[in-house]
Design a protein around this motif. Structure first.
Motif, PDB file in Angstrom:
ATOM      1  N   ALA A 224      28.029 -12.217   0.267  1.00  0.00           N
ATOM      2  CA  ALA A 224      27.312 -13.071  -0.685  1.00  0.00           C
ATOM      3  C   ALA A 224      25.916 -13.403  -0.181  1.00  0.00           C
ATOM      4  N   ALA A 225      25.788 -13.643   1.131  1.00  0.00           N
ATOM      5  CA  ALA A 225      24.479 -13.957   1.704  1.00  0.00           C
ATOM      6  C   ALA A 225      23.517 -12.788   1.539  1.00  0.00           C
ATOM      7  N   GLY A 226      24.022 -11.562   1.740  1.00  0.00           N
ATOM      8  CA  GLY A 226      23.182 -10.383   1.552  1.00  0.00           C
ATOM      9  C   GLY A 226      22.720 -10.238   0.114  1.00  0.00           C
ATOM     10  N   PHE A 227      23.622 -10.503  -0.818  1.00  0.00           N
ATOM     11  CA  PHE A 227      23.255 -10.438  -2.242  1.00  0.00           C
ATOM     12  C   PHE A 227      22.152 -11.442  -2.538  1.00  0.00           C
ATOM     13  N   VAL A 228      22.343 -12.692  -2.114  1.00  0.00           N
ATOM     14  CA  VAL A 228      21.382 -13.746  -2.438  1.00  0.00           C
ATOM     15  C   VAL A 228      20.038 -13.491  -1.760  1.00  0.00           C
ATOM     16  N   ALA A 229      20.049 -13.103  -0.485  1.00  0.00           N
ATOM     17  CA  ALA A 229      18.800 -12.917   0.254  1.00  0.00           C
ATOM     18  C   ALA A 229      17.952 -11.800  -0.344  1.00  0.00           C
ATOM     19  N   VAL A 230      18.562 -10.633  -0.579  1.00  0.00           N
ATOM     20  CA  VAL A 230      17.802  -9.496  -1.109  1.00  0.00           C
ATOM     21  C   VAL A 230      17.436  -9.736  -2.571  1.00  0.00           C
ATOM     22  N   GLY A 231      18.349 -10.336  -3.331  1.00  0.00           N
ATOM     23  CA  GLY A 231      18.034 -10.647  -4.723  1.00  0.00           C
ATOM     24  C   GLY A 231      16.897 -11.640  -4.840  1.00  0.00           C
ATOM     25  N   LEU A 232      16.894 -12.661  -3.968  1.00  0.00           N
ATOM     26  CA  LEU A 232      15.809 -13.653  -3.962  1.00  0.00           C
ATOM     27  C   LEU A 232      14.476 -12.980  -3.646  1.00  0.00           C
ATOM     28  N   LEU A 233      14.454 -12.120  -2.641  1.00  0.00           N
ATOM     29  CA  LEU A 233      13.217 -11.433  -2.264  1.00  0.00           C
ATOM     30  C   LEU A 233      12.711 -10.548  -3.398  1.00  0.00           C
ATOM     31  N   ALA A 234      13.618  -9.765  -3.986  1.00  0.00           N
ATOM     32  CA  ALA A 234      13.223  -8.864  -5.066  1.00  0.00           C
ATOM     33  C   ALA A 234      12.739  -9.641  -6.284  1.00  0.00           C
ATOM     34  N   GLY A 235      13.457 -10.723  -6.626  1.00  0.00           N
ATOM     35  CA  GLY A 235      13.047 -11.528  -7.778  1.00  0.00           C
ATOM     36  C   GLY A 235      11.697 -12.179  -7.580  1.00  0.00           C
ATOM     37  N   THR A 236      11.432 -12.636  -6.371  1.00  0.00           N
ATOM     38  CA  THR A 236      10.133 -13.256  -6.075  1.00  0.00           C
ATOM     39  C   THR A 236       9.011 -12.230  -6.146  1.00  0.00           C
ATOM     40  N   LEU A 237       9.198 -11.095  -5.478  1.00  0.00           N
ATOM     41  CA  LEU A 237       8.159 -10.062  -5.490  1.00  0.00           C
ATOM     42  C   LEU A 237       7.919  -9.527  -6.900  1.00  0.00           C
ATOM     43  N   GLY A 238       8.979  -9.430  -7.689  1.00  0.00           N
ATOM     44  CA  GLY A 238       8.812  -8.979  -9.062  1.00  0.00           C
ATOM     45  C   GLY A 238       7.951  -9.920  -9.871  1.00  0.00           C
ATOM     46  N   GLN A 239       8.177 -11.218  -9.733  1.00  0.00           N
ATOM     47  CA  GLN A 239       7.364 -12.196 -10.452  1.00  0.00           C
ATOM     48  C   GLN A 239       5.911 -12.180  -9.978  1.00  0.00           C
ATOM     49  N   VAL A 240       5.716 -12.037  -8.673  1.00  0.00           N
ATOM     50  CA  VAL A 240       4.353 -11.962  -8.133  1.00  0.00           C
ATOM     51  C   VAL A 240       3.629 -10.739  -8.694  1.00  0.00           C
ATOM     52  N   THR A 241       4.327  -9.608  -8.750  1.00  0.00           N
ATOM     53  CA  THR A 241       3.726  -8.382  -9.273  1.00  0.00           C
ATOM     54  C   THR A 241       3.321  -8.543 -10.732  1.00  0.00           C
TER      55      THR A 241
END
Length: 437
Positions: free
Chosen positions: A120-137
């Motif tokens: 679950a931690a891996g899902f949340v950590a990578v999902g959080l990073l991807a979601g943040t970078l996507g919004q920044v892009t």
């Protein structure tokens, strides 16, 4: 590289098509619609089929999983381009990338260790990073304001919602997960006010610390831990730190009360199941009303209805007071002999639904008073009369739980439903007492 990891990587690549949305405009749905058509009607063999095929897809000879994933992204893309009511592109991209890359993060963890919490931690950590970078892009491509604190908060919230849903659903339900995350983030983005860097940093640190402590101490399952952390984040974004602290006090004290002399309670047959580890149903049963109250408060604040805001503050505190009161009453009272059924006052065996002890009732009243005092200090309660109403509401909720336990629990209602009605009774009781005061 395992087939499941390769498949997750393939889905992540497909999810990345969402980043083309700012350039495609109203045609943002087109790449996903094309992938859905290819998956459903064209690709039935070969390397691509082997890359994306889930076990059930091979039996059907069709890439149902990829088709469903792409159709869900198509639906969100259409919502993001509807005139006037369009979902923000940042939310659309975040929802798609959180699920796509969150699954990839979970699979990366699975290749190294078999641990539900780390999964679950891996899902949340990578999902959080991807979601943040996507919004920044997307913000860079569209020229929107770069509000990094808000982007991180939105991504964290979405990653937790997705992780929670993934923990209780099957892999084939990913389309439902994506749509749920997108709609949830859309609502949060619309209702939430400005989110500061301090608010984001402190709230994430607090919720991660409390969530890890809950799991490490065995007071919550992985799903229960994710649910609790998610509720705390929602309390922060819609109410503020004070709201989260009041809610966290219930989680913490309630968990410690559950663990207190657990072996003795197990011998008497009054202990919580799973060694006291609370699951999603238990957490939501005790906290769903408080969640609705804090969202109601944010809505009233948005429209400037002061009385409505005050009412929801009282209701929130009353629901938490009821949950605290009921938990302490049952966990402390269960250690004492000679419990009596609340409806007849006849002595009954320990563990009987609806049984109470005077020690438990006293502990429950003290718990309700603690929440009332905390709410008076930390929440925008409208005066000392509201604190008194919260205390009374907590005791009312505790009493409702006992009455339901003695009459309908087991025969017509489960424990989670009783908990929900108990906290609802605490919220309404506090509000009814406060209004005339």
């Amino acid at each position: 590289m395992t087939s499941t990891l390769r498949r997750a990587g393939g889905f992540a690549v497909v999810g990345t098509l969402a980043l083309a949305a700012p350039s495609l405009g109203t045609a943002a749905f087109a790449p996903f619609a094309a992938v859905a058509l290819l998956a459903a009607f064209v690709i039935d063999d070969g390397p691509l089929f082997e890359l994306f095929a889930r076990p059930g897809d091979r039996k059907d000879g069709r890439l149902n999983g990829l088709a469903g994933f792409s159709l869900a992204a198509t639906g969100l893309a259409l919502l993001a381009t509807v005139p006037r009511v369009a979902m923000p592109l940042t939310v659309f991209v975040a929802a798609v990338l959180i699920l796509a890359y969150g699954n990839l993060g979970a699979r990366l963890v699975d290749t190294r260790v078999d641990d539900e919490f780390l999964h679950a931690a891996g899902f949340v950590a990578v999902g959080l990073l991807a979601g943040t970078l996507g919004q920044v892009t997307v913000a860079n491509m569209t020229g929107e304001p770069m509000v990094l604190a808000r982007f991180i908060f939105i991504a964290a919230l979405g990653a937790l919602v997705a992780a929670l849903l993934r923990s209780v659903l099957f892999e084939r339900d990913d389309p439902l997960v994506m749509l749920s995350v997108g709609l949830a983030l859309w609502g949060v983005d619309w209702l939430a006010g400005p989110i500061t860097p301090a608010q984001t940093g402190v709230s994430l640190a607090m919720t991660v610390a409390l969530g890890y402590a809950a799991f490490a101490l065995g007071t919550a399952s992985v799903a229960g831990m994710i649910t609790g952390v998610l509720l705390l984040l929602i309390a922060v974004v819609f109410g503020g730190f004070g709201w989260a602290v009041v809610l966290a006090s219930f989680f913490g004290i309630g968990a410690l009360a559950t663990k207190f002399r657990y072996d003795r309670k197990a011998e008497r047959g009054v202990a919580e199941e799973n060694e006291g580890a609370r699951g999603t149903g238990n957490v939501l049963g005790n906290s769903a009303v408080s969640l609705l109250a804090v969202v109601g408060f944010a809505t009233m604040e948005t429209f400037g209805y002061t009385f409505g805001s005050n009412l929801f503050v009282v209701a929130f505190a009353g629901s938490v007071a009821a949950a605290m009161s009921d938990t302490l009453s049952s966990e402390i009272g269960g250690l004492f002999d000679n419990p009596r059924l609340i409806t007849s006052l006849k002595r009954v065996p320990p563990g009987t639904d609806g049984a109470v002890t005077w020690q438990g009732e006293l502990a429950g009243a003290v718990g309700s008073a603690f929440v009332a005092g905390s709410a008076y200090v930390l929440l925008p309660l409208p005066g000392t009369t509201a604190a008194v109403a919260v205390l009374v509401g907590g005791v009312i909720g505790m009493t409702i739980d006992s009455l339901l336990g003695a009459t309908v629990e087991g025969a017509g209602l489960g424990n989670q439903a009783v908990n929900f009605l108990m906290t609802l009774g605490g919220a309404l009781g506090a509000a009814v007492v406060w209004i005339p005061l």
